[in-house]
Write a protein that holds these residues in place. Structure first.
Motif, mmCIF file in Angstrom:
data_model
loop_
_atom_site.group_PDB
_atom_site.id
_atom_site.type_symbol
_atom_site.label_atom_id
_atom_site.label_comp_id
_atom_site.label_asym_id
_atom_site.label_seq_id
_atom_site.Cartn_x
_atom_site.Cartn_y
_atom_site.Cartn_z
ATOM 1 N N TYR A 102 3.599 -3.728 -4.495
ATOM 2 C CA TYR A 102 2.224 -4.084 -4.166
ATOM 3 C C TYR A 102 1.896 -3.804 -2.703
ATOM 4 O O TYR A 102 0.834 -3.264 -2.371
ATOM 5 C CB TYR A 102 1.974 -5.557 -4.526
ATOM 6 C CG TYR A 102 0.664 -6.119 -4.034
ATOM 7 C CD1 TYR A 102 -0.529 -5.403 -4.155
ATOM 8 C CD2 TYR A 102 0.601 -7.381 -3.449
ATOM 9 C CE1 TYR A 102 -1.734 -5.930 -3.702
ATOM 10 C CE2 TYR A 102 -0.598 -7.917 -3.007
ATOM 11 C CZ TYR A 102 -1.759 -7.187 -3.132
ATOM 12 O OH TYR A 102 -2.944 -7.706 -2.684
ATOM 13 N N SER A 103 2.807 -4.150 -1.803
ATOM 14 C CA SER A 103 2.530 -3.983 -0.374
ATOM 15 C C SER A 103 2.360 -2.514 0.004
ATOM 16 O O SER A 103 1.695 -2.197 0.994
ATOM 17 C CB SER A 103 3.641 -4.611 0.474
ATOM 18 O OG SER A 103 4.877 -3.968 0.229
ATOM 19 N N ASP A 104 2.935 -1.608 -0.777
ATOM 20 C CA ASP A 104 2.817 -0.168 -0.506
ATOM 21 C C ASP A 104 1.518 0.419 -1.044
ATOM 22 O O ASP A 104 0.863 1.220 -0.374
ATOM 23 C CB ASP A 104 3.994 0.595 -1.118
ATOM 24 C CG ASP A 104 5.298 0.374 -0.388
ATOM 25 O OD1 ASP A 104 5.255 -0.128 0.763
ATOM 26 O OD2 ASP A 104 6.362 0.688 -0.952
ATOM 27 N N ASP A 141 7.390 -8.733 -4.551
ATOM 28 C CA ASP A 141 6.598 -8.321 -3.395
ATOM 29 C C ASP A 141 5.162 -8.780 -3.628
ATOM 30 O O ASP A 141 4.401 -8.155 -4.363
ATOM 31 C CB ASP A 141 6.684 -6.797 -3.261
ATOM 32 C CG ASP A 141 5.844 -6.236 -2.130
ATOM 33 O OD1 ASP A 141 5.033 -6.981 -1.556
ATOM 34 O OD2 ASP A 141 5.993 -5.031 -1.835
ATOM 35 N N GLY A 143 2.863 -8.962 -1.344
ATOM 36 C CA GLY A 143 1.975 -8.393 -0.343
ATOM 37 C C GLY A 143 2.547 -8.475 1.050
ATOM 38 O O GLY A 143 3.438 -9.267 1.333
ATOM 39 N N LYS A 144 2.000 -7.631 1.936
ATOM 40 C CA LYS A 144 2.546 -7.513 3.290
ATOM 41 C C LYS A 144 1.983 -8.548 4.265
ATOM 42 O O LYS A 144 2.500 -8.710 5.375
ATOM 43 C CB LYS A 144 2.291 -6.111 3.828
ATOM 44 C CG LYS A 144 0.821 -5.756 3.971
ATOM 45 C CD LYS A 144 0.648 -4.302 4.390
ATOM 46 C CE LYS A 144 -0.832 -3.931 4.473
ATOM 47 N NZ LYS A 144 -0.998 -2.498 4.820
ATOM 48 N N ASP A 145 0.885 -9.227 3.867
ATOM 49 C CA ASP A 145 0.282 -10.216 4.754
ATOM 50 C C ASP A 145 -0.513 -11.222 3.921
ATOM 51 O O ASP A 145 -0.625 -11.088 2.699
ATOM 52 C CB ASP A 145 -0.615 -9.539 5.797
ATOM 53 C CG ASP A 145 -1.657 -8.608 5.184
ATOM 54 O OD1 ASP A 145 -2.134 -8.896 4.068
ATOM 55 O OD2 ASP A 145 -1.998 -7.587 5.820
ATOM 56 N N GLN A 148 -3.420 -9.765 1.631
ATOM 57 C CA GLN A 148 -2.969 -9.186 0.364
ATOM 58 C C GLN A 148 -2.527 -10.272 -0.610
ATOM 59 O O GLN A 148 -2.833 -10.204 -1.804
ATOM 60 C CB GLN A 148 -1.808 -8.198 0.600
ATOM 61 C CG GLN A 148 -2.250 -6.810 1.004
ATOM 62 C CD GLN A 148 -1.146 -5.777 0.808
ATOM 63 O OE1 GLN A 148 0.050 -6.093 0.773
ATOM 64 N NE2 GLN A 148 -1.545 -4.519 0.669
ATOM 65 N N HIS A 149 -1.825 -11.259 -0.107
ATOM 66 C CA HIS A 149 -1.361 -12.368 -0.955
ATOM 67 C C HIS A 149 -2.542 -13.049 -1.645
ATOM 68 O O HIS A 149 -2.544 -13.242 -2.870
ATOM 69 C CB HIS A 149 -0.603 -13.398 -0.110
ATOM 70 C CG HIS A 149 0.839 -13.058 0.117
ATOM 71 N ND1 HIS A 149 1.869 -13.888 -0.234
ATOM 72 C CD2 HIS A 149 1.425 -11.971 0.665
ATOM 73 C CE1 HIS A 149 3.026 -13.338 0.085
ATOM 74 N NE2 HIS A 149 2.772 -12.173 0.649
ATOM 75 N N LYS A 271 5.126 -12.385 3.644
ATOM 76 C CA LYS A 271 5.768 -11.088 3.869
ATOM 77 C C LYS A 271 6.048 -10.443 2.515
ATOM 78 O O LYS A 271 5.856 -11.044 1.468
ATOM 79 C CB LYS A 271 7.060 -11.269 4.670
ATOM 80 C CG LYS A 271 6.826 -11.841 6.053
ATOM 81 C CD LYS A 271 8.136 -12.026 6.813
ATOM 82 C CE LYS A 271 7.884 -12.653 8.175
ATOM 83 N NZ LYS A 271 9.141 -12.867 8.939
ATOM 84 N N LYS A 272 6.494 -9.200 2.537
ATOM 85 C CA LYS A 272 6.648 -8.448 1.284
ATOM 86 C C LYS A 272 8.012 -8.641 0.620
ATOM 87 O O LYS A 272 8.218 -8.204 -0.504
ATOM 88 C CB LYS A 272 6.415 -6.966 1.532
ATOM 89 C CG LYS A 272 7.503 -6.284 2.360
ATOM 90 C CD LYS A 272 7.220 -4.788 2.488
ATOM 91 C CE LYS A 272 8.337 -4.067 3.218
ATOM 92 N NZ LYS A 272 8.089 -2.608 3.293
#
Length: 311
Positions: A102-104, A141, A143-145, A148-149, A271-272
């Motif tokens: 997801y984070s990508d 994952d 999300g990166k932040d 995104q979460h 974090k991811k």
């Protein structure tokens, strides 16, 4: 008299609650269903599903529908997924269509992959009168932040999904890669050694997270174990079940585990990386990172896994 009866009833409820929480309980969840490549290698039979049939434990599975198209035996692969879905002891879950990070890929692409990943599963859920309400992120994952979460959590909630956590995981995917590598070479001695190390390490992870839960919540919690559809679990998951049983665990459904109020807590980890929810619920991520460093060491298997990946 009435007040005395009420007090007695209240005490019985409290006593029952204490007894329930004093029990060791775990739900087994299996990702990356169905393993169609292994299915083909094993002459179109799922050895893991056969073992689960003999165990007759509640199991939650998380489906990647793209796996149906990974081999040229598509009709047989459809029947395999149907075989998983029709078992009464199995709960269905969505694991996205193609197992993206997801984070990508970001929100839009990932949301589309969630939708695509429920097409067949929804039909099977309807066919066997089962809900399809659990979702687990590939690689865990989320999300990166925080943006995104929150964005994907809101989307999943709107669709009627609940994000499926886990508390215990022992990197069975890495062990299985090494295990199958040795099996392919007909190196049964080393393959068996890897299998036994997987079992031993999994029990160590349970003991580690039991201790962490006891420290955080002052009681046993209901655990969720994450593993995968692979050759390793076909051969060694029954042994893990037997050892956990001997340690006092009972095996319950994912829905039963999620009734533990610890699963109502806020996820504070933005974090991811895929980490146990025991860390995600901690308010201090500095404290969580310090505890992570004390986990049982999987460095040996990770090194072997990396070496095989480079060959």
């Amino acid at each position: 008299m009435k007040s005395s009866i009420k007090r007695t009833g209240f005490c019985l409820v409290i006593l029952f609650s204490i007894q329930v929480y004093a029990q060791k309980q775990v739900a087994i969840t299996i990702d990356d269903i169905p393993n169609t490549k292994r299915f083909q290698t094993d002459r179109f039979q799922s050895l893991l599903l056969k073992k689960l049939d003999s165990l007759q434990l509640p199991i939650a599975i998380f489906i990647n529908e793209h796996k149906i198209y990974e081999t040229d035996s598509i009709s047989k692969n459809f029947r395999l997924l149907d075989d998983w879905a029709k078992r009464k002891y199995i709960t269905l879950g969505n694991h996205s269509f193609s197992h993206m990070r997801y984070s990508d890929v970001g929100f839009t692409t990932f949301a589309n992959d969630i939708d695509k990943g429920e097409a067949i599963s929804k039909e099977l859920a309807k066919k066997y009168d089962k809900p399809l309400k659990h979702f687990r992120f590939p690689f865990n994952d989320l999300g990166k932040d925080s943006l995104q979460h929150k964005e994907i959590e809101q989307y999943l909630t709107q669709k009627g999904y609940r994000i499926t956590p886990y508390t215990v995981e022992s990197e069975d995917w890495a062990y299985s890669t090494v295990y199958e590598y040795y099996l392919a070479k007909n190196d049964i001695v080393n393959a068996r050694s890897i299998g036994e190390k997987y079992v031993k390490k999994t029990i160590e992870f349970f003991e580690f997270f039991e201790a962490q839960a006891a420290q955080q919540y002052k009681r046993p919690i209901r655990h969720i174990y994450l593993c995968h559809d692979n050759a390793l679990n076909a051969d060694y998951l029954p042994k893990i079940v037997k050892l956990l049983n001997a340690k006092g665990y009972t095996f319950v459904s994912l829905d039963e585990v999620l009734q533990d109020n610890i699963y109502q807590q806020k996820d504070n980890y933005y974090k991811k990386w895929g980490v146990s929810w025991l860390y995600r619920w901690m308010k201090s991520q500095k404290e969580a990172t310090a505890i992570m460093k004390k986990e049982p060491n999987n460095q040996e298997i990770e090194s072997l896994y990396d070496k095989i990946q480079k060959e």
